[in-house]
Design a protein around this motif. Structure first.
Motif, PDB file in Angstrom:
ATOM      1  N   CYS A   2      36.139  41.019  43.391  1.00 28.40           N
ATOM      2  CA  CYS A   2      35.527  41.981  42.475  1.00 28.40           C
ATOM      3  C   CYS A   2      34.365  41.286  41.775  1.00 28.40           C
ATOM      4  CB  CYS A   2      36.553  42.482  41.465  1.00 28.40           C
ATOM      5  SG  CYS A   2      35.821  43.358  40.067  1.00 28.40           S
ATOM      6  N   PHE A   4      32.723  41.920  39.004  1.00 30.54           N
ATOM      7  CA  PHE A   4      32.818  41.673  37.567  1.00 30.54           C
ATOM      8  C   PHE A   4      33.923  40.670  37.236  1.00 30.54           C
ATOM      9  CE2 PHE A   4      30.524  45.801  36.021  1.00 30.54           C
ATOM     10  CZ  PHE A   4      29.337  45.301  36.527  1.00 30.54           C
ATOM     11  N   HIS A  44      41.228  43.042  34.965  1.00 30.73           N
ATOM     12  CA  HIS A  44      40.715  44.025  35.922  1.00 30.73           C
ATOM     13  C   HIS A  44      41.459  45.355  35.826  1.00 30.73           C
ATOM     14  CE1 HIS A  44      38.814  45.434  39.688  1.00 30.73           C
ATOM     15  NE2 HIS A  44      39.920  46.169  39.715  1.00 30.73           N
TER      16      HIS A  44
HETATM   17 ZN    ZN Z   1      37.518  43.029  38.558  1.00 23.76          ZN
END
Ligand code: ZN
Ligand code: 5GP
Length: 113
Positions: A2, A4, A44
């Motif tokens: 991911c 971010f 997350h």
């Molecule tokens: Zn994430």
């Protein structure tokens, strides 16, 4: 993988605006206004629905709200900014880690609502 999560973990660089135990806030790489900061929880969640459904959702939501206000203060746009969350591909979400855009520093005339 991911994007971010990688930024939160420092694997990908970002221009940090504000950080605490719960959130990382950094400048958007493709700003649409002079102020365009992304407020990202360090945990997350795919989107706002996942955030709301999580046992820690209330905690992170409160921290996100406080961080949005803090970012506005740091950027000098308190009381004059827009916050946007896109939930899902059809609504324009391109990074599937929940985040809130804080946009300001210009007259925000174009409105959907
Ligand atoms: Zn994430
Ligand atoms: P979304 O379209 O999911 O609501 O917003 C994703 C945002 O992330 C976009 O505004 C885009 O410019 C920003 N973005 C995508 N990749 C990166 C990156 O690597 N670094 C930073 N700082 N912003 C990114």
């Amino acid at each position: 993988m991911c994007l971010f999560c990688d930024i939160v973990e420092g694997k990908i660089p970002s221009t940090k605006v504000y950080e605490n135990d719960y959130v990382l806030c950094f400048d958007d790489i493709n700003p649409v206004a002079p102020v365009h900061v992304l407020v990202v929880p360090k945990k997350h969640f795919d989107n706002i629905d996942a955030l709301a459904a999580d046992p820690e959702g209330a905690l992170y939501s409160a921290e996100i709200t406080k961080a949005i206000s803090e970012v506005a203060k740091i950027k000098g746009v308190t009381g004059s900014y827009r916050t946007i969350n896109n939930c899902g591909e059809k609504a324009g979400q391109t990074v599937m880690h929940v985040h809130f855009h804080v946009i300001g520093g210009a007259e925000l005339t174009e409105k959907l609502i």
